[in-house]
Design a protein around this motif. Structure first.
Motif, PDB file in Angstrom:
ATOM      1  N   TYR A 535     -42.437 -22.268 -23.273  1.00 36.58           N
ATOM      2  CA  TYR A 535     -43.338 -23.146 -23.218  1.00 36.58           C
ATOM      3  C   TYR A 535     -43.264 -23.788 -21.595  1.00 36.58           C
ATOM      4  O   TYR A 535     -43.943 -24.037 -20.822  1.00 36.58           O
ATOM      5  N   GLU A 538     -43.540 -20.754 -19.248  1.00 38.89           N
ATOM      6  CA  GLU A 538     -45.093 -20.320 -18.974  1.00 38.89           C
ATOM      7  C   GLU A 538     -45.773 -21.773 -18.187  1.00 38.89           C
ATOM      8  O   GLU A 538     -46.477 -21.836 -17.415  1.00 38.89           O
ATOM      9  N   LYS A 539     -45.424 -23.486 -18.493  1.00 46.75           N
ATOM     10  CA  LYS A 539     -46.245 -24.620 -17.350  1.00 46.75           C
ATOM     11  C   LYS A 539     -45.859 -24.585 -15.753  1.00 46.75           C
ATOM     12  O   LYS A 539     -46.118 -24.642 -15.525  1.00 46.75           O
ATOM     13  N   GLN A 541     -44.913 -21.954 -14.379  1.00 41.81           N
ATOM     14  CA  GLN A 541     -45.934 -21.183 -13.465  1.00 41.81           C
ATOM     15  C   GLN A 541     -47.495 -21.425 -13.142  1.00 41.81           C
ATOM     16  O   GLN A 541     -47.565 -20.814 -12.508  1.00 41.81           O
ATOM     17  N   SER A 542     -47.706 -21.988 -14.976  1.00 42.60           N
ATOM     18  CA  SER A 542     -49.152 -22.358 -14.340  1.00 42.60           C
ATOM     19  C   SER A 542     -49.556 -22.921 -13.664  1.00 42.60           C
ATOM     20  O   SER A 542     -50.556 -23.807 -12.987  1.00 42.60           O
ATOM     21  N   LEU A 543     -48.585 -24.319 -12.818  1.00 43.02           N
ATOM     22  CA  LEU A 543     -48.128 -25.655 -12.003  1.00 43.02           C
ATOM     23  C   LEU A 543     -47.813 -24.405 -10.492  1.00 43.02           C
ATOM     24  O   LEU A 543     -48.160 -25.088  -9.320  1.00 43.02           O
ATOM     25  N   GLU A 592     -45.866 -31.280  -7.718  1.00 40.61           N
ATOM     26  CA  GLU A 592     -46.548 -30.436  -8.607  1.00 40.61           C
ATOM     27  C   GLU A 592     -45.810 -31.300 -10.009  1.00 40.61           C
ATOM     28  O   GLU A 592     -45.490 -31.481 -11.357  1.00 40.61           O
ATOM     29  N   TYR A 639     -54.817 -32.548  -9.528  1.00 38.22           N
ATOM     30  CA  TYR A 639     -55.193 -31.315  -9.470  1.00 38.22           C
ATOM     31  C   TYR A 639     -55.564 -30.804  -8.282  1.00 38.22           C
ATOM     32  O   TYR A 639     -55.530 -29.909  -7.589  1.00 38.22           O
TER      33      TYR A 639
END
Length: 647
Positions: A535, A538-539, A541-543, A592, A639
């Motif tokens: 997680y 993934e987090k 990369q998503s940020l 970020e 965001y």
């Protein structure tokens, strides 16, 4: 093509068998992982393969002209040179060719100027130039820089004397030197020790693209999954081969053991049935039945009896308990900073660290080597003082500490004395029973602590930690030196622990199973991620943080592994790209961090609102809802600002 094979290899130490009738073959290009419990004989086998250890019986073959490189588990690199000088020495032949080319070029220039015929010399120069190019003559210095940087040796360490490096740094340097030599057969004994997660990812990518054959010992299950295509398991002095990575091996082993047990039990039933028939035939005493009994006995004697499957070696039995429960607020850290040295030699480890730990959380710290993870643990324990900031401990906090170097063990004690001296209320019988749960049996309890292996010291330290009854466990790389079976038992015990824990670990399998929250440390503070390692990745990369120290090294590994040479123009372009990337990342970093922090607060409030004492209190639930609405609005605005930075 088979480059190495062994047939019925036997190795004993005194009367103790280590390897019995071990047979296997290794094909060119294989990636083989050797697994087994501590003391099973894995390192012994690697020493035999490398030619450093003789075997007692059997046949052993290595293909001619096979160049073997071997990294020992604790490779204490000895040299009076600097880091960079030692790496340059690997390319002595290329450096000599470089000097010859320069000398020949100078001679051609002089003779040509005097009008002499230099045709022959030009041909010689062209041949030498081609050979120099084919051997990466134009890229070896760049390759040295790439390997050293990826093994956590920044350029400011290049002129450091090897004699002043730590044990972990020397082992990493030995690995860097071995990778630069590019042997045909690469033997690695626990190569992941002393590597942070970023370097591990780099090494995985490098080994995937490595042109030679690899045989490695590792207890890192995640690393084995990523790097090997065959597994050799050593158990009960024998070797069994499995195709596939670690996950495939674990599944196939269960099926094989179940199948062997089923076949053995079926044969035993058939043997018992035949013996009963023979007994009955003989019982009647007739000549005809007696002959039939003899016939069946002969057939029974010719059956190839299956060996009874050996029960697996004992597993560690561990259960962490807390003597008393702590308050809900366990630890509060505000604006913590720490540096070492002074003046020009001052080195900032971290600053602006803020952390709020609640009862029952399982927190894992990750980050590059040298960022100060162990230092932070020692500050929390009160063994070091911060330069700035403060730490507030909650109510009824009792510490239990696991030191990765096991410095808290008294080396002069026996195993029995080490436990008994710390917990005097236990009788010798009770201590021996506890030690048996941690696989210290019979006379092993009288061994001195100094004579124990790394895995045995780790188990002894975990036993003392278990007996402490602490409600806040502080652990620094607790899975180092543990074999895979012990790791799995340890992970299950931590999942059942009702108290709180803060752990430093680079074991990604462990990081997927244990933590409820992960914290990445950097020079400018920490970033929180709820959940485990997958997680966390993934987090990030998503940020849009795919160029953190982890991914940068991973990407760099792919580039370095595909080509070992780069032209000056390529280096210039890379430098420009890195400069641009750093500039963009600096602009995004604050945004970020804010997003991650807001999301963590939102998830925390949402979990609080699910608690009975909160949702039954109208004022508290209204306050939480108000904070939640405010944070969601702030997250949306943040965001939008972050997206604008990427347009």
């Amino acid at each position: 093509m088979i480059i190495l094979s062994a047939n019925n290899i036997i190795k004993t130490y005194g009367v103790d068998p280590i390897l019995t009738n071990v047979s296997f073959h290794i094909n060119q290009g294989d990636r083989i992982g050797i697994v087994g419990a501590n003391g099973a004989g894995k390192t012994t086998l690697l020493n035999i393969l490398s030619g450093r250890l003789a075997y007692d019986a059997g046949d052993f073959f290595v293909s001619s002209n096979t160049n073997i490189g071997y990294l020992k588990q604790s490779d204490n690199f000895e040299s009076e040179k600097t880091v960079y000088e030692e790496m340059l020495a690997i390319f002595t032949e290329l450096i000599n060719m470089e000097e010859q080319l320069e000398k020949l070029s100078h001679e051609i220039s002089e003779k040509s100027h005097r009008g002499n015929d230099v045709t022959k010399m030009l041909h010689e120069y062209d041949d030498m130039m081609e050979a120099f190019k084919n051997r990466n003559g134009y890229g070896y210095r760049s390759e040295i820089h790439g390997i050293l940087n990826s093994m956590a040796f920044p350029e400011e360490c290049f002129n450091k004397k090897i004699s002043v490096l730590s044990g972990g740094e020397r082992t990493r340097l030995a690995l860097a030197a071995l990778l630069l030599k590019k042997p045909d057969l690469l033997l690695l004994d626990e190569p992941t020790n002393h590597l942070d997660i970023g370097t591990l990812k780099w090494l995985e990518q490098y080994l995937k693209a490595y042109g030679g054959t690899i045989v490695l010992i590792s207890h890192d299950r995640y690393f084995l999954d990523q790097t090997v295509n065959r597994v050799f398991e050593i158990e009960n002095h024998k070797l069994v081969t499995y195709e596939g990575n670690y996950t495939a091996y674990a599944e196939k082993k269960k099926l094989r053991e179940a199948d062997e047990l089923r076949k053995y039990e079926h044969q035993q039933k058939e043997i018992q049935r035949q013996e009963e028939i023979i007994r009955r035939f003989k019982q009647h005493g007739t000549e005809k039945l007696a002959k039939r009994a003899q016939s069946r006995e002969k057939r029974l004697d010719h059956i190839e009896r299956l060996d009874k499957p050996v029960a697996p070696l004992g597993k560690m039995k561990i259960r962490f308990k807390q003597n008393y429960q702590s308050g809900n607020d366990v630890l509060l850290i505000r604006e913590l900073s720490k540096s070492f040295g002074s003046g020009e030699r001052e080195r900032q480890l971290f600053r602006h660290v803020e952390l709020d730990v609640k009862r029952g959380e399982r927190i894992c710290l990750v980050g590059p080597n040298g960022i100060g993870k162990t230092t932070l643990l020692k500050i929390i324990m009160g063994d070091l003082q911060p330069d700035q900031g403060y730490i507030k401990l909650g109510h009824n906090i009792s510490f239990g500490y696991y030191d990765q170097e096991q410095n808290i063990l008294e080396t002069e004690n026996t195993v029995l004395e080490e436990v008994h001296s710390a917990y005097r209320l236990y009788s010798d019988t009770e201590v021996r029973s506890l030690l048996g749960r941690f696989l210290f049996k019979n006379d092993t309890v009288f061994q001195s602590v100094s004579s124990l292996s790394g895995g045995e010291k780790a188990r002894l330290s975990l036993l003392k930690l278990m007996l402490s009854g602490a409600n806040l466990l502080i652990m620094d790389e607790p899975t180092n030196h543990l074999d895979i079976a012990s790791k799995e038992v340890f992970e299950e015990a931590l999942q059942d622990f009702p108290g709180t824990m803060i752990v430093v670990s680079h074991d990604r399998y462990f990081l997927n199973r244990v933590p409820t929250r992960m914290i990445e440390m950097g020079e400018d503070g920490i970033v929180n991620y709820l959940g485990g390692y997958d997680y966390y990745m993934e987090k990030k990369q998503s940020l849009g943080s795919g160029k953190s120290y982890l991914e940068e090294l991973g990407q760099k590994a792919g580039d370095d592994a595909k080509t070992s040479a780069s032209s000056m123009e390529a280096r210039r372009r890379d430098k420009e790209a890195q400069t641009q990337q750093k500039r963009q990342e600096k602009e995004r970093k604050q945004m970020e961090t804010s997003i991650a922090d807001i999301e963590a607060k939102i998830e925390w409030i949402q979990s609080e609102m699910c608690r009975e004492e909160v949702y039954t209190d109208h004022e508290r639930i209204a306050s939480c809802q108000s904070d939640l609405n405010r944070l969601k609005e702030l997250l949306s605005e943040t965001y939008e600002a972050w997206i604008a930075l990427h347009d």
